[in-house]
Scaffold this motif. Structure first.
Motif, PDB file in Angstrom:
ATOM      1  N   VAL A 222      13.683 -22.499   2.438  1.00 29.46           N
ATOM      2  CA  VAL A 222      13.691 -21.289   1.622  1.00 29.46           C
ATOM      3  C   VAL A 222      12.750 -21.533   0.449  1.00 29.46           C
ATOM      4  CG1 VAL A 222      15.048 -19.744   0.164  1.00 29.46           C
ATOM      5  CG2 VAL A 222      16.033 -20.650   2.270  1.00 29.46           C
ATOM      6  N   ILE A 223      11.689 -20.718   0.356  1.00 29.81           N
ATOM      7  CA  ILE A 223      10.675 -20.873  -0.699  1.00 29.81           C
ATOM      8  C   ILE A 223      10.577 -19.557  -1.460  1.00 29.81           C
ATOM      9  CG2 ILE A 223       8.269 -21.424  -1.190  1.00 29.81           C
ATOM     10  CD1 ILE A 223       8.165 -22.785   1.553  1.00 29.81           C
ATOM     11  N   ALA A 224      10.739 -19.596  -2.770  1.00 30.09           N
ATOM     12  CA  ALA A 224      10.725 -18.363  -3.556  1.00 30.09           C
ATOM     13  C   ALA A 224      10.143 -18.614  -4.937  1.00 30.09           C
ATOM     14  CB  ALA A 224      12.139 -17.794  -3.672  1.00 30.09           C
ATOM     15  N   PRO A 225       8.853 -18.356  -5.149  1.00 29.24           N
ATOM     16  CA  PRO A 225       8.295 -18.384  -6.507  1.00 29.24           C
ATOM     17  C   PRO A 225       8.659 -17.090  -7.230  1.00 29.24           C
ATOM     18  CG  PRO A 225       6.572 -17.924  -4.911  1.00 29.24           C
ATOM     19  CD  PRO A 225       7.835 -18.107  -4.129  1.00 29.24           C
ATOM     20  N   LEU A 226       9.570 -17.163  -8.184  1.00 26.72           N
ATOM     21  CA  LEU A 226      10.120 -15.965  -8.818  1.00 26.72           C
ATOM     22  C   LEU A 226       9.467 -15.705 -10.169  1.00 26.72           C
ATOM     23  CD1 LEU A 226      13.910 -16.617  -8.122  1.00 26.72           C
ATOM     24  CD2 LEU A 226      12.278 -15.359  -6.709  1.00 26.72           C
ATOM     25  N   PRO A 227       8.713 -14.632 -10.334  1.00 25.68           N
ATOM     26  CA  PRO A 227       8.212 -14.266 -11.666  1.00 25.68           C
ATOM     27  C   PRO A 227       9.376 -13.821 -12.541  1.00 25.68           C
ATOM     28  CG  PRO A 227       7.015 -13.128  -9.912  1.00 25.68           C
ATOM     29  CD  PRO A 227       8.242 -13.709  -9.303  1.00 25.68           C
TER      30      PRO A 227
END
Length: 404
Positions: A77-82
């Motif tokens: 699970v990969i999530a770059p969250l602004p």
């Protein structure tokens, strides 16, 4: 689990308050303003998403309702969250986690998880956390560990109901280490010890105009050490997206000068969640939470409203005190093409205790809604985007995993 370690809200509190106090038991967060997000998923044998996006959502829902321990193989699970937070500024929370069975021959234990997340914002905040949860021996043992380190700039509003209190800009640097080991004792209960160690330095940022009283912790290098225990009973078939079952969780942490801690105090937290499957694709979730502290805690050792999604709609740190209660309901609807929507509402309060009991005039209500997108079909791990309105503030937050 994702909801405990790598929810962007929980991560921020882990790096904001846990950094100094070691209050790992609820890795909650300052509410984050979401702008946009890019997500990707891969399994252990694939480097890109190759699942059919046109898959029948009803089939997916039936798979999600099956116990999570029947899953084979792993998933990233990969999530770059602004983010844009009232407390921490604008930036990004990169999240990377791997969900996998520790022993493929063990068909009873839930999947384990390891991962890391960071925090980088335009106000100078820099931090990271690495964590893991392991389930093994036919779900007889559960082990968790986490390490966080960072340099944070945030605002403190003081104890009590801080709606009209001025904010105090603080800088906090430090690190914290946490470990926990649970053993099944019968009737699906798990019991075991916890250990927590941390240190930090809190200073006032130059933006302070000298109008806000300084807490006694400012300017001191603080070390905190605690031992405690956790009692938990979890009957959810899938902890990442529960459709039925209950979660009962009680934690206690005892900070003592005899252990090398600067402060001697106690922290107690109780959580009860229940889930109903109303119809195909529809879930009703209930969450009840209570927190209490004893002794002489530092300001960040108190119960903090607006963290751990208790409740959304409030900036963490505006309301904090010795005692806290919160309760909420959330309706969840799964839609085609990996999407979903939710609606939620709740009520809570913080009080100093003593001769000042909970009063209806001090209740802090919250309500709102959000959108979901499946990052992992394999384990039904969602990207969460929520808007919530509180009594005197609102929040726009993103996270990985459900709020509760």
């Amino acid at each position: 689990m994702i909801g405990s370690f790598f929810n962007s809200q929980r991560l921020s509190r882990a790096l904001l308050f846990l950094l100094a106090s070691g209050l790992y038991g609820t890795l909650a967060a300052v509410e984050l303003t979401a702008q946009e997000a890019m997500v990707s998923e891969s399994t252990s044998s694939r480097s890109h998403i190759t699942e059919d996006d046109n898959q029948d959502p009803n089939t997916s829902s039936q798979q999600n309702a099956s116990p999570e321990n029947k899953q084979d193989g792993g998933a990233f699970v990969i999530a770059p969250l602004p983010i844009s937070s009232p407390a921490l500024g604008s930036g990004i929370v990169p999240v990377l986690a791997y969900i996998f069975p520790l022993d493929r021959s063990d068909k009873t234990s839930p999947p384990s998880l390891i991962g890391a997340a960071g925090l980088v914002t335009d106000n100078g905040t820099r931090a990271f956390v690495a964590a893991g949860e392991l389930y093994f021996k036919e779900n007889t043992y559960r082990m968790s560990a986490a390490f966080a380190r960072g340099n944070l700039n945030y605002n403190l509003y003081g104890l009590g109901a801080g709606a009209s209190q001025p904010k105090l800009p603080l800088n906090q640097t430090g690190q914290v280490l946490f470990a926990e080991f649970l053993r099944r004792i019968g009737w699906k209960f798990f019991l075991g010890p916890r250990f927590l160690w941390g240190n930090s330095l809190i200073t006032v940022r130059p933006a302070n105009l000298g109008t806000v009283p300084l807490p006694p912790d400012v300017g001191l290098h603080t070390a905190l050490t605690a031992v405690g225990f956790r009692l938990q009973r979890d009957t959810r078939p899938n902890r990442f997206y529960p459709t039925t079952g209950t979660l009962l969780d009680f934690t206690s942490d005892f900070f003592s000068q005899g252990l090398g801690s600067k402060y001697s105090f106690q922290s107690y937290k109780f959580t009860f969640n229940k889930y109903w499957s109303l119809a195909k694709q529809q879930v009703l979730a209930y969450n009840g939470f209570a927190c209490a502290t004893g002794g002489q805690p530092p300001f960040y050792g108190n119960c903090i409203y607006g963290t751990d999604s208790e409740l959304r709609g409030y900036v963490a740190g505006r309301y904090l005190d010795r005692y806290m209660v919160a309760t909420q309901l959330e309706y969840r609807l799964a839609l085609p093409k990996r999407f979903g929507v939710v609606g939620f509402g709740g009520l809570g309060e913080v009080v100093p205790g003593g001769n000042q009991p909970f009063r209806s005039k001090n209740f802090l209500p919250s309500g709102g809604g959000g959108v979901r997108f499946q990052l992992s079909k394999k384990y039904h791990v969602n990207l969460r985007v929520d808007f919530a309105q509180g009594k005197d503030s609102h929040t726009w937050s993103m996270g990985v995993g459900e709020a509760f």
